[in-house]
Motif scaffolding. Structure first.
Motif, mmCIF file in Angstrom:
data_model
loop_
_atom_site.group_PDB
_atom_site.id
_atom_site.type_symbol
_atom_site.label_atom_id
_atom_site.label_comp_id
_atom_site.label_asym_id
_atom_site.label_seq_id
_atom_site.Cartn_x
_atom_site.Cartn_y
_atom_site.Cartn_z
ATOM 1 N N LEU A 55 0.884 -1.156 -0.092
ATOM 2 C CA LEU A 55 0.085 -0.011 0.133
ATOM 3 C C LEU A 55 0.853 1.222 -0.038
ATOM 4 O O LEU A 55 1.831 1.186 0.598
ATOM 5 N N ASP A 56 0.308 2.336 -0.510
ATOM 6 C CA ASP A 56 1.129 3.695 -0.190
ATOM 7 C C ASP A 56 1.031 4.012 1.300
ATOM 8 O O ASP A 56 0.406 3.422 1.997
ATOM 9 N N GLY A 57 2.115 4.975 1.625
ATOM 10 C CA GLY A 57 2.126 5.251 2.880
ATOM 11 C C GLY A 57 0.852 6.048 3.196
ATOM 12 O O GLY A 57 0.190 6.646 2.411
ATOM 13 N N CYS A 58 0.628 5.836 4.447
ATOM 14 C CA CYS A 58 -0.740 6.564 5.027
ATOM 15 C C CYS A 58 -0.449 8.298 5.171
ATOM 16 O O CYS A 58 0.519 8.612 5.978
ATOM 17 N N PRO A 59 -1.178 9.149 4.676
ATOM 18 C CA PRO A 59 -1.387 10.335 4.892
ATOM 19 C C PRO A 59 -1.152 10.926 6.247
ATOM 20 O O PRO A 59 -0.578 12.113 6.554
ATOM 21 N N ALA A 69 3.530 2.828 -2.784
ATOM 22 C CA ALA A 69 3.415 1.186 -2.726
ATOM 23 C C ALA A 69 4.645 0.483 -3.310
ATOM 24 O O ALA A 69 5.041 0.907 -4.414
ATOM 25 N N GLY A 70 5.244 -0.254 -2.385
ATOM 26 C CA GLY A 70 6.324 -1.002 -2.895
ATOM 27 C C GLY A 70 7.732 -0.492 -2.513
ATOM 28 O O GLY A 70 8.718 -1.055 -2.651
ATOM 29 N N GLN A 71 7.724 0.829 -2.149
ATOM 30 C CA GLN A 71 8.939 1.364 -1.668
ATOM 31 C C GLN A 71 9.546 1.010 -0.828
ATOM 32 O O GLN A 71 8.803 0.983 0.421
ATOM 33 N N PHE A 72 10.833 0.715 -0.359
ATOM 34 C CA PHE A 72 11.325 0.308 1.011
ATOM 35 C C PHE A 72 11.830 1.747 1.666
ATOM 36 O O PHE A 72 11.859 2.837 1.109
#
Length: 346
Positions: A55-59, A69-72
């Motif tokens: 998932l994308d990071g949460c605002p 999403a998918g970024q470490f």
């Protein structure tokens, strides 16, 4: 012993699969656990219910809002930064080189301003930038910055090299972490990776991880920390007790072992989760749904699973997303590690 060219090629292919598995496992666990990073289990459940995919990071999350999403996160980034330094120094740890590389990465990512760095690393790197010693800070460190980025180091050792592994971990970690608990926690994760690569056995992985604790604790400054071994064994007991109930396992692991940034919580939790899952996809999802330091626990635990499984058994859609989202060449790092291993073992 000298092996034939064909045997050498087989060895390198096998090792590539395991090393790449560890690297991708680390990145997958990190990225899967990124969105709810440092939220309580209660808040994770209220906001997400159950996380089932990247998932994308949460605002609303002061750390993860900046990721897609998918970024470490910093866990994998610092692990690769340390490998960059080691490649330059022919895998002889040089604290000045490691500190310079991590600081360069931190400044490039605006890590000081963006709340990316952990508490100990943030202070230690600031002192290094100012030309001051960080030993007073690093000797008192209890947070998991050393352990979170150590998984690739485990790929360099066999389980017979216990003391060598611990000393190497201490040398790599000393820029920011020189306390007993942080060196021991990082050594346990590195040894778990080495064991998973060598044996692909969850019971042996725990046994090997526990086997380095006493020696590694002697390499650092004493801290008033709980026992890593006792907490890890508690985590394994919970894994056995709730082997058919993931929710109960996570709930009890969170409440009894802990999932915070302290090494004494996150390392035993990661080892217990790796033991419970022993599969990259399952482990990454378990870590993301735990609560607490989800990205770091995910990076440590899922690296162990990746080392055991190998890259070929990791879902290819996971591998593709990590590649696309981060634009990083894991082949470069794996090749450097395997070449070093080949010089030692072939």
């Amino acid at each position: 012993p000298i092996k034939s060219s064909a045997a050498s090629d087989v060895y390198k292919r096998q090792m590539r699969d395991k090393v790449m598995g560890a690297l991708y496992g680390m990145a997958i666990g990190d990225a899967m656990g990124m969105p709810p990073e440092l939220w309580s289990r209660k808040r994770c459940l209220e906001h997400y219910g159950v996380i089932t995919d990247f998932l994308d990071g949460c605002p609303e999350n002061i750390i993860s809002y900046q990721y897609k999403a998918g970024q470490f996160t910093d866990d994998t980034s610092q692990a690769l930064t340390i490998l960059d330094s080691l490649i330059e120094t022919d895998f002889v740890p040089d604290s000045q080189s490691i500190a310079t590389h991590i600081l360069k990465w931190a400044e490039k990512e605006n890590a000081f301003e963006n709340n990316i760095l952990g508490p100990t690393s943030k202070v230690a790197l600031k002192l290094f930038r100012e030309g001051k010693s960080a030993k007073e800070v690093s000797d008192e460190a209890v947070s998991n910055g050393a352990a979170m980025r150590i998984a690739p180091i485990g790929t360099l050792f066999t389980t017979a090299q216990k003391e060598e592994l611990c000393r190497y971990v201490a040398a790599v970690s000393c820029v920011t972490h020189t306390s007993d608990i942080t060196i021991a926690g990082a050594s346990m994760i590195a040894m778990a990776v080495a064991s998973a690569m060598e044996h692909q056995n969850r019971e042996k992985m725990i046994e090997d991880a526990l086997s380095v604790t006493e020696y590694a604790m002697e390499l650092g400054a004493s801290t008033p920390s709980p026992s890593l071994s006792a907490r890890t064994m508690l985590g394994v007991k919970l894994a056995e007790k709730y082997k058919d109930d993931e929710t109960a396992f996570l709930e009890n692991l969170y409440n009894l072992v802990g999932a915070g940034v302290n090494t004494s919580e996150s390392v035993p939790a990661a080892l217990a989760l790796a033991y419970y899952g022993f599969d990259v996809k399952k482990c990454a999802l378990l870590c993301a749904n735990l609560g607490g330091d989800t990205d770091t626990i995910g990076a440590m635990a899922t690296a162990i699973c990746g080392a055991a499984q190998g890259m070929e058994k990791i879902p290819q859609e996971y591998v593709a997303l990590i590649q696309k989202a981060n634009q990083v060449d894991f082949e470069h790092y794996a090749a450097a590690i395997i070449e070093k291993l080949s010089l030692i073992h072939i």
